[in-house]
Design a protein around this motif. Structure first.
Motif, mmCIF file in Angstrom:
data_model
loop_
_atom_site.group_PDB
_atom_site.id
_atom_site.type_symbol
_atom_site.label_atom_id
_atom_site.label_comp_id
_atom_site.label_asym_id
_atom_site.label_seq_id
_atom_site.Cartn_x
_atom_site.Cartn_y
_atom_site.Cartn_z
ATOM 1 N N ILE A 69 30.431 51.786 55.923
ATOM 2 C CA ILE A 69 31.645 51.614 55.129
ATOM 3 C C ILE A 69 31.806 50.141 54.787
ATOM 4 C CG2 ILE A 69 34.172 51.715 55.141
ATOM 5 C CD1 ILE A 69 33.999 54.136 56.903
ATOM 6 N N ASP A 70 32.137 49.881 53.547
ATOM 7 C CA ASP A 70 32.545 48.544 53.133
ATOM 8 C C ASP A 70 34.052 48.545 52.965
ATOM 9 O OD1 ASP A 70 30.036 47.471 53.144
ATOM 10 O OD2 ASP A 70 29.663 47.826 51.014
ATOM 11 N N ASN A 71 34.745 47.796 53.830
ATOM 12 C CA ASN A 71 36.197 47.712 53.794
ATOM 13 C C ASN A 71 36.598 46.634 52.794
ATOM 14 O OD1 ASN A 71 37.034 49.364 56.439
ATOM 15 N ND2 ASN A 71 35.192 48.183 56.871
ATOM 16 N N LYS A 72 37.182 47.024 51.691
ATOM 17 C CA LYS A 72 37.446 46.099 50.593
ATOM 18 C C LYS A 72 38.902 45.620 50.624
ATOM 19 C CE LYS A 72 33.886 48.145 47.660
ATOM 20 N NZ LYS A 72 33.570 48.832 46.376
ATOM 21 N N VAL A 73 39.041 44.295 50.556
ATOM 22 C CA VAL A 73 40.357 43.663 50.608
ATOM 23 C C VAL A 73 40.379 42.530 49.580
ATOM 24 C CG1 VAL A 73 42.025 42.427 52.050
ATOM 25 C CG2 VAL A 73 40.553 44.179 53.068
ATOM 26 N N GLU A 74 41.534 42.317 48.964
ATOM 27 C CA GLU A 74 41.701 41.178 48.068
ATOM 28 C C GLU A 74 43.075 40.565 48.289
ATOM 29 O OE1 GLU A 74 41.328 42.513 44.050
ATOM 30 O OE2 GLU A 74 42.843 44.077 44.252
ATOM 31 N N VAL A 75 43.154 39.260 48.037
ATOM 32 C CA VAL A 75 44.412 38.529 48.132
ATOM 33 C C VAL A 75 44.771 38.072 46.724
ATOM 34 C CG1 VAL A 75 45.622 36.567 49.141
ATOM 35 C CG2 VAL A 75 43.905 37.808 50.478
ATOM 36 N N LEU A 76 45.971 38.431 46.277
ATOM 37 C CA LEU A 76 46.400 38.136 44.911
ATOM 38 C C LEU A 76 47.788 37.504 44.932
ATOM 39 C CD1 LEU A 76 45.497 41.529 44.998
ATOM 40 C CD2 LEU A 76 44.850 40.795 42.691
ATOM 41 N N TYR A 77 48.167 36.916 43.803
ATOM 42 C CA TYR A 77 49.551 36.457 43.696
ATOM 43 C C TYR A 77 50.124 36.850 42.342
ATOM 44 C CZ TYR A 77 48.115 32.274 40.971
ATOM 45 O OH TYR A 77 47.626 31.419 40.023
ATOM 46 N N ALA A 78 51.466 36.928 42.312
ATOM 47 C CA ALA A 78 52.200 37.255 41.088
ATOM 48 C C ALA A 78 53.132 36.110 40.759
ATOM 49 C CB ALA A 78 52.991 38.546 41.271
ATOM 50 N N THR A 79 53.347 35.860 39.488
ATOM 51 C CA THR A 79 54.243 34.789 39.049
ATOM 52 C C THR A 79 55.606 35.313 38.617
ATOM 53 O OG1 THR A 79 53.353 34.932 36.804
ATOM 54 C CG2 THR A 79 52.295 33.365 38.306
ATOM 55 N N GLU A 80 55.784 36.624 38.737
ATOM 56 C CA GLU A 80 57.051 37.250 38.326
ATOM 57 C C GLU A 80 57.342 38.399 39.284
ATOM 58 O OE1 GLU A 80 54.850 40.114 35.025
ATOM 59 O OE2 GLU A 80 56.055 38.407 34.374
ATOM 60 N N ASP A 81 58.503 39.006 39.150
ATOM 61 C CA ASP A 81 58.853 40.147 39.990
ATOM 62 C C ASP A 81 57.919 41.321 39.702
ATOM 63 O OD1 ASP A 81 60.907 38.797 41.217
ATOM 64 O OD2 ASP A 81 62.414 39.464 39.767
ATOM 65 N N TYR A 82 57.756 42.188 40.708
ATOM 66 C CA TYR A 82 56.833 43.305 40.594
ATOM 67 C C TYR A 82 57.586 44.628 40.693
ATOM 68 C CZ TYR A 82 57.335 43.467 45.681
ATOM 69 O OH TYR A 82 57.849 43.554 46.945
ATOM 70 N N ASN A 83 56.940 45.677 40.222
ATOM 71 C CA ASN A 83 57.466 47.037 40.307
ATOM 72 C C ASN A 83 56.728 47.745 41.439
ATOM 73 O OD1 ASN A 83 58.179 49.716 39.993
ATOM 74 N ND2 ASN A 83 57.947 49.726 37.758
ATOM 75 N N SER A 84 57.457 48.247 42.425
ATOM 76 C CA SER A 84 56.824 48.903 43.576
ATOM 77 C C SER A 84 55.991 50.101 43.165
ATOM 78 C CB SER A 84 57.893 49.351 44.581
ATOM 79 O OG SER A 84 58.586 48.233 45.096
ATOM 80 N N ALA A 85 56.306 50.703 42.045
ATOM 81 C CA ALA A 85 55.542 51.856 41.582
ATOM 82 C C ALA A 85 54.191 51.446 40.997
ATOM 83 C CB ALA A 85 56.347 52.639 40.546
ATOM 84 N N ASP A 86 54.082 50.176 40.629
ATOM 85 C CA ASP A 86 52.819 49.701 40.053
ATOM 86 C C ASP A 86 52.669 48.205 40.326
ATOM 87 O OD1 ASP A 86 50.453 49.448 38.671
ATOM 88 O OD2 ASP A 86 51.399 49.425 36.683
ATOM 89 N N PRO A 87 52.460 47.801 41.584
ATOM 90 C CA PRO A 87 52.366 46.370 41.900
ATOM 91 C C PRO A 87 51.189 45.681 41.226
ATOM 92 C CG PRO A 87 51.745 47.716 43.795
ATOM 93 C CD PRO A 87 52.331 48.642 42.785
ATOM 94 N N ALA A 88 50.126 46.422 40.958
ATOM 95 C CA ALA A 88 48.939 45.810 40.350
ATOM 96 C C ALA A 88 49.243 45.188 38.989
ATOM 97 C CB ALA A 88 47.830 46.846 40.212
ATOM 98 N N ALA A 89 50.268 45.667 38.313
ATOM 99 C CA ALA A 89 50.592 45.138 36.987
ATOM 100 C C ALA A 89 51.058 43.689 37.067
ATOM 101 C CB ALA A 89 51.673 45.998 36.333
ATOM 102 N N ALA A 90 51.711 43.305 38.174
ATOM 103 C CA ALA A 90 52.207 41.936 38.320
ATOM 104 C C ALA A 90 51.225 41.050 39.074
ATOM 105 C CB ALA A 90 53.555 41.940 39.041
ATOM 106 N N PHE A 91 50.487 41.655 40.023
ATOM 107 C CA PHE A 91 49.566 40.857 40.846
ATOM 108 C C PHE A 91 48.210 40.776 40.142
ATOM 109 C CE2 PHE A 91 52.784 41.945 43.934
ATOM 110 C CZ PHE A 91 52.899 40.766 44.664
ATOM 111 N N THR A 92 48.124 39.829 39.218
ATOM 112 C CA THR A 92 46.921 39.702 38.376
ATOM 113 C C THR A 92 46.081 38.478 38.723
ATOM 114 O OG1 THR A 92 48.195 38.497 36.720
ATOM 115 C CG2 THR A 92 48.038 40.890 36.466
ATOM 116 N N LYS A 93 46.568 37.616 39.624
ATOM 117 C CA LYS A 93 45.857 36.387 39.969
ATOM 118 C C LYS A 93 45.135 36.575 41.298
ATOM 119 C CE LYS A 93 48.038 34.367 36.510
ATOM 120 N NZ LYS A 93 47.392 33.937 35.262
ATOM 121 N N ASN A 94 43.819 36.699 41.239
ATOM 122 C CA ASN A 94 43.028 36.932 42.447
ATOM 123 C C ASN A 94 42.566 35.596 43.013
ATOM 124 O OD1 ASN A 94 40.788 37.479 44.249
ATOM 125 N ND2 ASN A 94 40.745 39.547 43.416
ATOM 126 N N VAL A 95 42.879 35.336 44.287
ATOM 127 C CA VAL A 95 42.438 34.092 44.919
ATOM 128 C C VAL A 95 41.330 34.315 45.945
ATOM 129 C CG1 VAL A 95 44.589 32.859 44.551
ATOM 130 C CG2 VAL A 95 44.322 34.240 46.604
#
Length: 668
Positions: free
Chosen positions: A443-469
């Motif tokens: 198994i490859d356990n995949k994890v990423e750390v991202l940041y958002a510059t604006e408020d996010y929607n809990s139903a679709d957090p990926a829409a706001a968290f677009t900056k991958n560090v």
């Protein structure tokens, strides 16, 4: 079997043709290909195959290399991509044979491992004749245990090949491809072997240096003779536009036909850096040097700059406590007492199986697929509080942690999102946390750390968290970023910009094996501002005599300094000092112990308005202004720049001169 490269060095006689020796160059000639350029002494031409030619470059691959002499340039032929037999020449101009009493061709060759049989063929053209190889071939082997990219000297004696029947000759290096590794040479010279002849082969300098640091200049000096030159037999002189002091160079003994690398460290201060750049040329000075034309280096240019961090401002002379001391005041360059933003969460104060929120940290379960396994004490499809048990990591920072076990064959989509971040000082942030993965292979356990510059929607957090560090994999495979061994591992990520409003840890593991269910644990999250440019302190410079001795750096928290009064005209400036060097200097203040040269002193003129913390000069744009103490010593001078020009002053009595009119004012 030993691997090596064969480089063929060939000299040859050619058909004699008449030529004009008067137009020929005299030895020595050289080219270090500095700044990725070929000098006027050499030209290039394709010989066979219209593909690649010799060219000057600043770096190269296959073998990986940077210039031998660190001057930003070397010569390169792309043999790696050339068809077998492709060739090109680097050719000298005509050389006067009468200047070649005992000529030697020398260059440095970049070593490449492997038996590739690419060739460098040395050719001679006599009296304007055709290029030809030597009657007797000489082979130079570069191989054995030398690492890729190692520079090795090649030296070819030319006297016998030129002969006595030659008036002019040319020398060429012909690169011949065998589709092996690329051919790279540097520091090419053609010179005569002569005792006491020193050759300043190369000089290198940084393109820029920040004020407060040393500018390191390196030089390579060659001994062109058959006897050793002692360090005491020569020195290095400089011709430079640098206005500060250039230290003496410590020379070294140079064995016969060898080189020595020398160094000088030039301290650059704010006094010099305001001039923005300087040029420098080095010269060897040796008694009885028979050839002075090779004693002087090329001219290098160094840009001087200041740290981009803020400097001290509003530098003024305050009121003297007594006549023997001078008080200086300034506005701080940076707030050294600022409270940096920092949050930490280790989940110790929460009930078992709690899904938060955890002091502002929020968990979101987008896959909503619970695992049937409970042995990892992280059952359910959402990150929740758990404690060590069989199969759970027990090496966190405390007793509790977050954990989740994903259902088999399910695309995991779990989020742990920070509270709103308050990076108030516009600094960068860092995040660190402990993470562990269930110990299992496949198994490859995949994890990423991202940041958002604006408020996010809990139903679709990926829409706001677009900056991958950072993206990483937890696996038992070699080379994985995090080992999936059931133990916690520290992840640290820096350089997150101040614009980040939220930071998220996103788990998006999926296994295709129904018999395996991946589990992930997270603990001890820290997010904090990072002041990567702390203010170290201040320096005061006298523009005439240099650094003022203050017993080391003035404290970074200080905004004033009292120093002994000097009975001389002085001009001072103060600079803030950071890790990378000195910031832009403050304004300059002048202190004059003599008379103020005020022709007449009157009561305050109507254009001088006394304020609580200083004076305002009204409607005097373009006029010179000087403020002196009652002893006539100038505290500050300037040109009025606006209709309400403010000058901060401490309590005391002053003579203020605007244009040619002087007034006495008092501040309480």
């Amino acid at each position: 079997m030993e691997r090596y490269i064969t480089w063929k060095l060939v000299l040859s006689l050619a058909i004699l043709l008449p030529t004009q020796a008067l137009a020929a160059d005299k030895l020595p000639i050289s080219d270090s290909f500095a700044n990725a350029t070929i000098s006027e002494y050499f030209t290039t031409d394709k010989v066979q195959g219209n593909v690649f030619n010799w060219k000057a470059v600043s770096e190269a691959n296959y073998p990986s290399s940077t210039p031998y002499d660190n001057d930003g340039g070397m010569l390169y032929f792309n043999s790696y991509d050339s068809p077998v037999g492709t060739s090109a020449r680097l050719m000298s101009r005509e050389i006067d044979a009468s200047s070649a009493s005992n000529p030697v061709l020398e260059f440095f060759l970049c070593h490449a491992l492997g038996d590739y049989k690419d060739q460098v063929v040395v050719e001679i053209s006599k009296n304007g004749g055709e290029w030809a190889d030597a009657e007797t071939g000489t082979y130079h082997y570069v191989g054995g245990s030398a690492p890729d990219g190692t520079w090795e000297r090649v030296r070819v004696y030319l006297k016998d090949a030129i002969g006595s029947d030659c008036t002019t000759f040319r020398v060429a290096l012909k690169a011949v491809s065998n589709r092996g590794r690329n051919i790279i040479i540097d520091a090419l010279r053609i010179y005569n072997v002569a005792d006491n002849d020193l050759d300043l082969v190369s000089i290198s300098a940084p393109k820029s240096v920040v004020s407060g640091n040393d500018c390191v200049i390196t030089m390579e000096v060659a001994n062109n003779g058959n006897t050793e030159v002692k360090a005491s037999d020569y020195s290095i002189d400089f011709t430079s536009t640098f206005t500060g002091t250039i230290p003496n160079v410590t020379t070294a003994d140079i064995p016969a036909m060898e080189n020595a690398k020398l160094e000088v460290r030039i301290p650059v201060t704010a006094i010099e850096a305001v001039k923005e750049s300087f040029t420098l040329q080095a010269k060897t000075v040796c008694i009885s040097d028979p050839e002075e034309s090779n004693n002087t280096s090329r001219t290098v240019n160094v840009n001087m700059q200041f740290s981009s961090e803020p400097g001290a401002t509003n530098f003024i002379r305050g009121w003297d406590a007594d006549d023997n001391h001078l008080m200086l005041n300034w506005d701080a360059a940076k707030d050294t007492k600022e409270d940096l933003f920092s949050i930490n969460e280790s989940f110790e104060g929460f009930n078992m199986a709690s899904t938060g929120p955890f002091n502002g940290f929020v968990v979101i379960d987008r896959d909503k697929s619970a695992s049937e396994a409970a042995i990892y004490s992280a059952s359910g499809s959402i990150l929740n509080v758990t404690t060590p048990s069989a199969g759970t990591p027990a090496d966190g920072d405390g007793y509790k942690m977050l954990g989740v076990t994903c259902g088999a064959t399910v695309q995991q989509d779990d989020w742990l999102i920070s509270p709103v971040l308050a990076c108030a000082h516009n600094l960068e942030m860092s995040i660190s946390f402990l993470i562990a993965f269930k110990a299992q292979s496949g198994i490859d356990n995949k994890v990423e750390v991202l940041y958002a510059t604006e408020d996010y929607n809990s139903a679709d957090p990926a829409a706001a968290f677009t900056k991958n560090v950072k993206s990483f994999i937890g696996s038992t495979d070699a080379g994985a970023y995090v080992n999936a061994d059931g133990k916690f591992h520290l992840v640290e990520i820096n350089d997150i910009p101040a614009e980040a409003k939220y930071i998220a840890i996103h788990i998006y593991t999926q296994t295709t094996l129904s018999s395996l269910e991946p589990a992930t644990w997270i603990d001890n999250i820290t997010i904090k501002e990072v002041n990567d440019a702390p203010l170290r302190g201040y320096r005061i410079y006298d523009l005439e005599s240099g650094l003022v001795d203050t017993g080391g750096l003035i404290s970074s928290t200080a905004t004033s300094y009292t120093m002994p009064f000097i009975d001389a005209v002085c001009r001072y400036e103060i600079v803030a000092v950071y890790d990378d060097g000195e910031a832009t200097p403050s304004n300059v203040i002048s202190v004059d112990p003599g008379p103020s040269a005020v022709e007449s002193v009157e009561t305050p003129a109507s254009n001088i308005i006394v304020c609580l913390d200083g004076i305002t000069i009204a409607n005097c744009e373009g006029q010179p202004i000087a403020v002196c103490d009652i002893a006539g010593r100038c505290i500050t001078s300037a040109t009025v720049t606006c209709s309400a020009h403010f000058i901060p002053l401490t309590a005391g009595t002053y003579v203020v001169k605007v244009g040619t009119n002087a007034s006495i004012i008092s501040l309480r």
